[in-house]
Scaffold this active site. Structure first.
Site, PDB file in Angstrom:
ATOM      1  N   LYS A  16      61.711  13.899   0.152  1.00 32.40           N
ATOM      2  CA  LYS A  16      60.886  14.240   1.304  1.00 32.40           C
ATOM      3  C   LYS A  16      59.997  13.056   1.688  1.00 32.40           C
ATOM      4  CE  LYS A  16      62.274  18.533   1.632  1.00 32.40           C
ATOM      5  NZ  LYS A  16      62.913  19.095   2.831  1.00 32.40           N
ATOM      6  N   ASP A  41      64.175  13.075   4.250  1.00 27.81           N
ATOM      7  CA  ASP A  41      63.918  14.218   5.127  1.00 27.81           C
ATOM      8  C   ASP A  41      62.462  14.233   5.563  1.00 27.81           C
ATOM      9  OD1 ASP A  41      63.786  16.629   6.425  1.00 27.81           O
ATOM     10  OD2 ASP A  41      64.416  17.853   4.723  1.00 27.81           O
ATOM     11  N   GLU A  65      66.814  12.778   7.936  1.00 32.61           N
ATOM     12  CA  GLU A  65      66.906  14.173   8.371  1.00 32.61           C
ATOM     13  C   GLU A  65      65.651  14.606   9.120  1.00 32.61           C
ATOM     14  OE1 GLU A  65      67.373  18.524   6.132  1.00 32.61           O
ATOM     15  OE2 GLU A  65      68.190  16.707   5.209  1.00 32.61           O
ATOM     16  N   GLU A 101      68.482  22.268  10.676  1.00 29.45           N
ATOM     17  CA  GLU A 101      67.653  23.289  10.027  1.00 29.45           C
ATOM     18  C   GLU A 101      66.864  24.105  11.040  1.00 29.45           C
ATOM     19  OE1 GLU A 101      63.940  23.469   6.802  1.00 29.45           O
ATOM     20  OE2 GLU A 101      65.116  21.632   7.050  1.00 29.45           O
ATOM     21  N   ASP A 140      72.819  26.397   9.596  1.00 30.47           N
ATOM     22  CA  ASP A 140      72.444  27.297   8.503  1.00 30.47           C
ATOM     23  C   ASP A 140      72.625  28.725   8.990  1.00 30.47           C
ATOM     24  OD1 ASP A 140      71.119  28.932   6.668  1.00 30.47           O
ATOM     25  OD2 ASP A 140      69.454  27.546   6.365  1.00 30.47           O
ATOM     26  N   HIS A 192      72.292  23.105   5.921  1.00 30.07           N
ATOM     27  CA  HIS A 192      71.018  23.425   5.297  1.00 30.07           C
ATOM     28  C   HIS A 192      71.187  24.797   4.660  1.00 30.07           C
ATOM     29  CE1 HIS A 192      67.011  25.416   5.411  1.00 30.07           C
ATOM     30  NE2 HIS A 192      66.609  24.243   4.943  1.00 30.07           N
TER      31      HIS A 192
END
Length: 413
Positions: free
Chosen positions: A218, A247, A273, A300, A323, A350
């Protein structure tokens, strides 16, 4: 085979506490993993379970929407229902009053996801097979009957989609090896945003030792130097052969994203991401052009097939992260996967469901649609909450064998 009739639809607000630091990213600082669960009662012992993923607060709103939208399912026999499911999902999504709250996004669309996923779960259980096998056993026409391709006709017509499915059928046998090999995973739990350096290093080593050849970190700090230092730390820990995804969870503005991506390029991320706001298609297009050959992953927080279409048309994403617990369920996930195949883009979902349902869908994508094998996100934090948790060994998802979509939660009735 005895007919399976839906006799009642129930909604449950189910929330799970996380350990300190788990699930924290640059913008979701106090998450509580939760599901708006649809439970389909039937005239048999079978029950369908559907999930829509949330982060705690607001789950009750999705459950209210499930109850409001559920009426068309009650009293329906599952085989008869699924024979024309695409038309039904469009009817539910276009509820003449509830549609105003979307359309096709937000609380009402999450409710549709939960309802849809419960129907697929019940259908597979009624046939006594895992979801991946149910989907692979369907004819192209039966698959198309599950889908709503409205608003996509400019890039993918129903006849083009059916032709695609028939064309890919000739290669199914050579792709079926994935069922015995398993589908590769990547570890997302390595680099949550608040993990300190020691924990980051320990997690990266643990993931590599467990057989994962890819992992996620992250990013999205107000200080780009902080992100760069942590990214280089993970790279140094696992070496150049491991793929590392970064991400940002939408935290950066476009100017910030342009700067941060250029600075992070030195550690060779496999993708960046959610670099900026998910509604900003042109911003992602600008970024993709500016930072090439670095690649972007999105999905996502893209709510429906139309937005995914726009991203693909604009060449604004390189990896599609649909997702089924965030878009309108399994059927819209398949629709997005067909679109991605049309644009020759890989799908790497995701997994708001922690990989439970998506382990079935990636197998379908590979065998039936000819998608390349990338990898499937693995998040272990709710593993003990599922009746049949995903089996991940040596960094690989093993093919589930139990009937249904693997969505049943322990103690959720």
């Amino acid at each position: 085979m005895r007919s399976t009739v839906i006799t009642a639809v129930h909604a449950r607000d189910v929330r799970f506490p996380l350990k300190p630091g788990e699930g924290v990213d640059a913008i979701h600082t106090n998450p509580q993993y939760a599901y708006a669960v649809t439970l389909l009662a039937t005239n048999t012992s079978l029950r369908g379970t559907g999930l829509a993923f949330t982060l705690g607060a607001g789950t009750e709103l999705v459950c209210d929407a499930i109850r409001m939208l559920a009426q068309p399912l009650e009293g329906r026999e599952i085989e008869e229902l699924m024979a024309d499911f695409g038309r039904l999902t469009r009817q539910i999504a276009d509820h003449p009053q509830m549609r105003w709250l979307g359309p096709h996004k937000g609380v009402v669309h999450l409710a549709l996801a939960s309802l849809t996923n419960a129907c697929f779960d019940l259908w597979a259980k009624a046939r006594g097979v895992p979801l991946w096998k149910l989907l692979l056993d369907l004819t192209p026409e039966a698959i198309m009957a599950l889908l709503d391709l409205s608003y996509l006709e400019d890039v993918l017509t129903p006849s083009e989609a059916i032709n695609m499915l028939y064309r890919e059928m000739t290669h199914r046998n050579e792709r079926a090896a994935i069922l015995t090999q398993g589908y590769p995973g990547y570890d997302t739990s390595v680099g949550w945003f608040h993990y300190d350096d020691r924990q980051l290093i320990e997690n990266a080593r643990r993931a590599a030792d467990a057989g994962f050849s890819a992992m996620k970190l992250k990013v999205g700090s107000p200080d780009p130097a902080h992100d760069i230092r942590r990214a280089l730390l993970v790279r140094e820990t696992v070496g150049r052969d491991v793929r590392i995804m970064l991400d940002a969870n939408q935290q950066w503005t476009l100017p910030m994203a342009l700067h941060a991506c250029q600075e992070l390029a030195s550690m060779q991320p496999y993708w960046i991401e959610e670099p900026t706001h998910p509604d900003d298609v042109i911003g992602h297009q600008t970024l993709a052009r500016s930072i090439a050959p670095l690649r972007l992953a999105v999905g996502e927080h893209l709510p429906n097939r139309v937005v995914f279409k726009n991203y693909m048309q604009a060449n604004a994403a390189h990896f599609i992260q649909a997702d089924c617990t965030r878009v309108g369920g399994v059927s819209e996930f398949i629709t997005v996967s067909l679109l991605a195949r049309r644009f020759n883009l890989p799908v790497a979902p995701h997994v708001g469901d922690m990989g439970q349902i998506h382990q079935h869908l990636t197998l379908f994508n590979r065998i039936a649609l000819g998608h390349e094998t990338v990898f499937l996100e693995y998040i272990p934090h709710l593993r003990d909450r599922f009746r049949y948790p995903a089996q991940v060994e040596d960094g690989v998802y093993r093919t589930p064998q139990e009937p249904g979509s693997s969505a049943d939660l322990i103690d959720c009735t």
